[in-house]
Design a protein around this motif. Structure first.
Motif, PDB file in Angstrom:
ATOM      1  N   ALA A 151       0.834  -1.205   0.000  1.00  0.00           N
ATOM      2  CA  ALA A 151       0.000   0.000   0.000  1.00  0.00           C
ATOM      3  C   ALA A 151       0.870   1.256   0.000  1.00  0.00           C
ATOM      4  O   ALA A 151       0.598   2.219  -0.733  1.00  0.00           O
ATOM      5  CB  ALA A 151      -0.941  -0.003   1.209  1.00  0.00           C
ATOM      6  N   LEU A 152       1.914   1.247   0.810  1.00  0.00           N
ATOM      7  CA  LEU A 152       2.826   2.393   0.852  1.00  0.00           C
ATOM      8  C   LEU A 152       3.497   2.601  -0.495  1.00  0.00           C
ATOM      9  O   LEU A 152       3.621   3.733  -0.982  1.00  0.00           O
ATOM     10  CB  LEU A 152       3.866   2.179   1.957  1.00  0.00           C
ATOM     11  CG  LEU A 152       4.870   3.305   2.173  1.00  0.00           C
ATOM     12  CD1 LEU A 152       4.150   4.583   2.598  1.00  0.00           C
ATOM     13  CD2 LEU A 152       5.888   2.906   3.223  1.00  0.00           C
ATOM     14  N   LEU A 153       3.910   1.514  -1.131  1.00  0.00           N
ATOM     15  CA  LEU A 153       4.533   1.622  -2.449  1.00  0.00           C
ATOM     16  C   LEU A 153       3.566   2.157  -3.499  1.00  0.00           C
ATOM     17  O   LEU A 153       3.985   2.874  -4.413  1.00  0.00           O
ATOM     18  CB  LEU A 153       5.103   0.270  -2.881  1.00  0.00           C
ATOM     19  CG  LEU A 153       6.331  -0.200  -2.109  1.00  0.00           C
ATOM     20  CD1 LEU A 153       6.694  -1.626  -2.498  1.00  0.00           C
ATOM     21  CD2 LEU A 153       7.499   0.744  -2.330  1.00  0.00           C
ATOM     22  N   THR A 154       2.269   1.815  -3.380  1.00  0.00           N
ATOM     23  CA  THR A 154       1.286   2.349  -4.352  1.00  0.00           C
ATOM     24  C   THR A 154       1.142   3.864  -4.199  1.00  0.00           C
ATOM     25  O   THR A 154       0.723   4.532  -5.141  1.00  0.00           O
ATOM     26  CB  THR A 154      -0.101   1.691  -4.214  1.00  0.00           C
ATOM     27  OG1 THR A 154      -0.641   1.968  -2.937  1.00  0.00           O
ATOM     28  CG2 THR A 154      -0.051   0.208  -4.491  1.00  0.00           C
ATOM     29  N   LEU A 155       1.479   4.389  -3.040  1.00  0.00           N
ATOM     30  CA  LEU A 155       1.469   5.848  -2.839  1.00  0.00           C
ATOM     31  C   LEU A 155       2.800   6.475  -3.241  1.00  0.00           C
ATOM     32  O   LEU A 155       2.837   7.552  -3.839  1.00  0.00           O
ATOM     33  CB  LEU A 155       1.158   6.181  -1.377  1.00  0.00           C
ATOM     34  CG  LEU A 155      -0.200   5.740  -0.862  1.00  0.00           C
ATOM     35  CD1 LEU A 155      -0.298   5.990   0.638  1.00  0.00           C
ATOM     36  CD2 LEU A 155      -1.315   6.458  -1.604  1.00  0.00           C
ATOM     37  N   LEU A 156       3.894   5.808  -2.911  1.00  0.00           N
ATOM     38  CA  LEU A 156       5.221   6.366  -3.179  1.00  0.00           C
ATOM     39  C   LEU A 156       5.595   6.360  -4.660  1.00  0.00           C
ATOM     40  O   LEU A 156       6.262   7.284  -5.126  1.00  0.00           O
ATOM     41  CB  LEU A 156       6.283   5.617  -2.379  1.00  0.00           C
ATOM     42  CG  LEU A 156       6.243   5.812  -0.875  1.00  0.00           C
ATOM     43  CD1 LEU A 156       7.314   4.955  -0.201  1.00  0.00           C
ATOM     44  CD2 LEU A 156       6.431   7.278  -0.510  1.00  0.00           C
ATOM     45  N   LEU A 157       5.183   5.343  -5.392  1.00  0.00           N
ATOM     46  CA  LEU A 157       5.551   5.253  -6.803  1.00  0.00           C
ATOM     47  C   LEU A 157       5.028   6.449  -7.610  1.00  0.00           C
ATOM     48  O   LEU A 157       5.820   7.125  -8.278  1.00  0.00           O
ATOM     49  CB  LEU A 157       5.080   3.921  -7.404  1.00  0.00           C
ATOM     50  CG  LEU A 157       5.507   3.646  -8.844  1.00  0.00           C
ATOM     51  CD1 LEU A 157       7.020   3.583  -8.965  1.00  0.00           C
ATOM     52  CD2 LEU A 157       4.883   2.343  -9.329  1.00  0.00           C
ATOM     53  N   PRO A 158       3.733   6.775  -7.544  1.00  0.00           N
ATOM     54  CA  PRO A 158       3.285   7.960  -8.299  1.00  0.00           C
ATOM     55  C   PRO A 158       3.842   9.263  -7.724  1.00  0.00           C
ATOM     56  O   PRO A 158       4.120  10.200  -8.478  1.00  0.00           O
ATOM     57  CB  PRO A 158       1.761   7.919  -8.214  1.00  0.00           C
ATOM     58  CG  PRO A 158       1.418   6.901  -7.217  1.00  0.00           C
ATOM     59  CD  PRO A 158       2.610   6.048  -6.976  1.00  0.00           C
ATOM     60  N   ALA A 159       4.035   9.332  -6.403  1.00  0.00           N
ATOM     61  CA  ALA A 159       4.603  10.540  -5.802  1.00  0.00           C
ATOM     62  C   ALA A 159       6.024  10.760  -6.318  1.00  0.00           C
ATOM     63  O   ALA A 159       6.409  11.888  -6.663  1.00  0.00           O
ATOM     64  CB  ALA A 159       4.588  10.433  -4.282  1.00  0.00           C
ATOM     65  N   HIS A 160       6.789   9.678  -6.400  1.00  0.00           N
ATOM     66  CA  HIS A 160       8.151   9.775  -6.939  1.00  0.00           C
ATOM     67  C   HIS A 160       8.119  10.228  -8.398  1.00  0.00           C
ATOM     68  O   HIS A 160       8.924  11.061  -8.813  1.00  0.00           O
ATOM     69  CB  HIS A 160       8.858   8.427  -6.814  1.00  0.00           C
ATOM     70  CG  HIS A 160      10.177   8.391  -7.520  1.00  0.00           C
ATOM     71  ND1 HIS A 160      11.278   9.055  -7.056  1.00  0.00           N
ATOM     72  CD2 HIS A 160      10.562   7.786  -8.675  1.00  0.00           C
ATOM     73  CE1 HIS A 160      12.293   8.857  -7.894  1.00  0.00           C
ATOM     74  NE2 HIS A 160      11.876   8.090  -8.879  1.00  0.00           N
ATOM     75  N   TYR A 161       7.187   9.672  -9.160  1.00  0.00           N
ATOM     76  CA  TYR A 161       7.052  10.036 -10.572  1.00  0.00           C
ATOM     77  C   TYR A 161       6.761  11.526 -10.728  1.00  0.00           C
ATOM     78  O   TYR A 161       7.401  12.222 -11.513  1.00  0.00           O
ATOM     79  CB  TYR A 161       5.936   9.206 -11.212  1.00  0.00           C
ATOM     80  CG  TYR A 161       5.612   9.596 -12.630  1.00  0.00           C
ATOM     81  CD1 TYR A 161       6.359   9.097 -13.691  1.00  0.00           C
ATOM     82  CD2 TYR A 161       4.554  10.459 -12.909  1.00  0.00           C
ATOM     83  CE1 TYR A 161       6.064   9.446 -14.994  1.00  0.00           C
ATOM     84  CE2 TYR A 161       4.254  10.817 -14.208  1.00  0.00           C
ATOM     85  CZ  TYR A 161       5.013  10.309 -15.248  1.00  0.00           C
ATOM     86  OH  TYR A 161       4.719  10.675 -16.532  1.00  0.00           O
ATOM     87  N   VAL A 162       5.806  12.034  -9.959  1.00  0.00           N
ATOM     88  CA  VAL A 162       5.440  13.456 -10.029  1.00  0.00           C
ATOM     89  C   VAL A 162       6.623  14.315  -9.585  1.00  0.00           C
ATOM     90  O   VAL A 162       6.966  15.300 -10.235  1.00  0.00           O
ATOM     91  CB  VAL A 162       4.175  13.743  -9.179  1.00  0.00           C
ATOM     92  CG1 VAL A 162       3.934  15.226  -9.039  1.00  0.00           C
ATOM     93  CG2 VAL A 162       2.964  13.056  -9.796  1.00  0.00           C
ATOM     94  N   TRP A 163       7.258  13.941  -8.484  1.00  0.00           N
ATOM     95  CA  TRP A 163       8.400  14.694  -7.971  1.00  0.00           C
ATOM     96  C   TRP A 163       9.543  14.721  -8.991  1.00  0.00           C
ATOM     97  O   TRP A 163      10.118  15.762  -9.261  1.00  0.00           O
ATOM     98  CB  TRP A 163       8.867  14.069  -6.658  1.00  0.00           C
ATOM     99  CG  TRP A 163      10.081  14.732  -6.086  1.00  0.00           C
ATOM    100  CD1 TRP A 163      11.371  14.293  -6.156  1.00  0.00           C
ATOM    101  CD2 TRP A 163      10.121  15.960  -5.371  1.00  0.00           C
ATOM    102  NE1 TRP A 163      12.204  15.154  -5.522  1.00  0.00           N
ATOM    103  CE2 TRP A 163      11.472  16.203  -5.026  1.00  0.00           C
ATOM    104  CE3 TRP A 163       9.154  16.872  -4.976  1.00  0.00           C
ATOM    105  CZ2 TRP A 163      11.863  17.318  -4.319  1.00  0.00           C
ATOM    106  CZ3 TRP A 163       9.563  17.992  -4.258  1.00  0.00           C
ATOM    107  CH2 TRP A 163      10.892  18.210  -3.938  1.00  0.00           C
TER     108      TRP A 163
END
Length: 170
Positions: A151-163
């Motif tokens: 679940a944490l990775l599903t949040l971090l992956l798009p956040a990393h992409y946007v960042w």
């Protein structure tokens, strides 16, 4: 693993495909790919009587039961994954790869379970990645922790992409 764990794994796989293939992860096509990922992740459990997928796809589940397909055998195999790949090859690439990789995430994370998976079905040999004492038991605290990581990775992956895209465009 439980259906919700497989859904998170499928979602994560689909997110990876969306971020790799799409210019924008904020499109209807991307939303469809993510939904497909959530549904395709637990789909291999159609062979397990009483599972959510067996209830949703009851006619197909009943046929598998009549054919005496055991859990974590045919529907969790590489051969079945290849057959699905051929069956759904007419889908648009984003949806095709989201479905296929989300489905593949299912047997992959089941390899962490003590029971293992017959990846080379019809050959009756079970593979697993962890020794029995370190395996993730279905419904146990270890699975809950594993699900939280997904679940944490599903949040971090798009956040990393946007960042990353914000930094690279400035």
């Amino acid at each position: 693993m439980l259906q919700k764990t497989h859904s998170f794994a499928g979602l994560l796989a689909a997110e990876g495909v969306v971020l790799y293939m799409q210019d924008s992860p904020f499109s209807w096509e991307s939303a469809a790919a993510l939904l497909i990922g959530c549904l395709a992740g637990p789909l291999a459990d159609i062979d397990k009587q009483g599972s959510t997928m067996a209830k949703i796809f009851f006619p197909l589940s009943a046929i598998l039961r009549l054919a005496k397909v055991r859990h974590r055998t045919m529907t969790h195999s590489i051969l079945f994954l290849l057959a699905l790949g051929l069956m759904f090859s007419s889908l648009p690439p984003l949806l095709y790869w989201s479905f296929l990789l989300a489905y593949a995430s299912h047997p992959l994370i089941d390899l962490f379970n003590e029971q293992g998976v017959e990846l080379c079905w019809p050959v009756k040999f079970k593979f697993r990645l962890l020794p029995k004492f370190a395996a993730i038991d279905t419904g146990a605290v270890s699975e809950t922790l594993f699900r939280y990581v997904l679940a944490l990775l599903t949040l971090l992956l798009p956040a990393h992409y946007v960042w990353y895209n914000m930094i690279s465009t400035t």
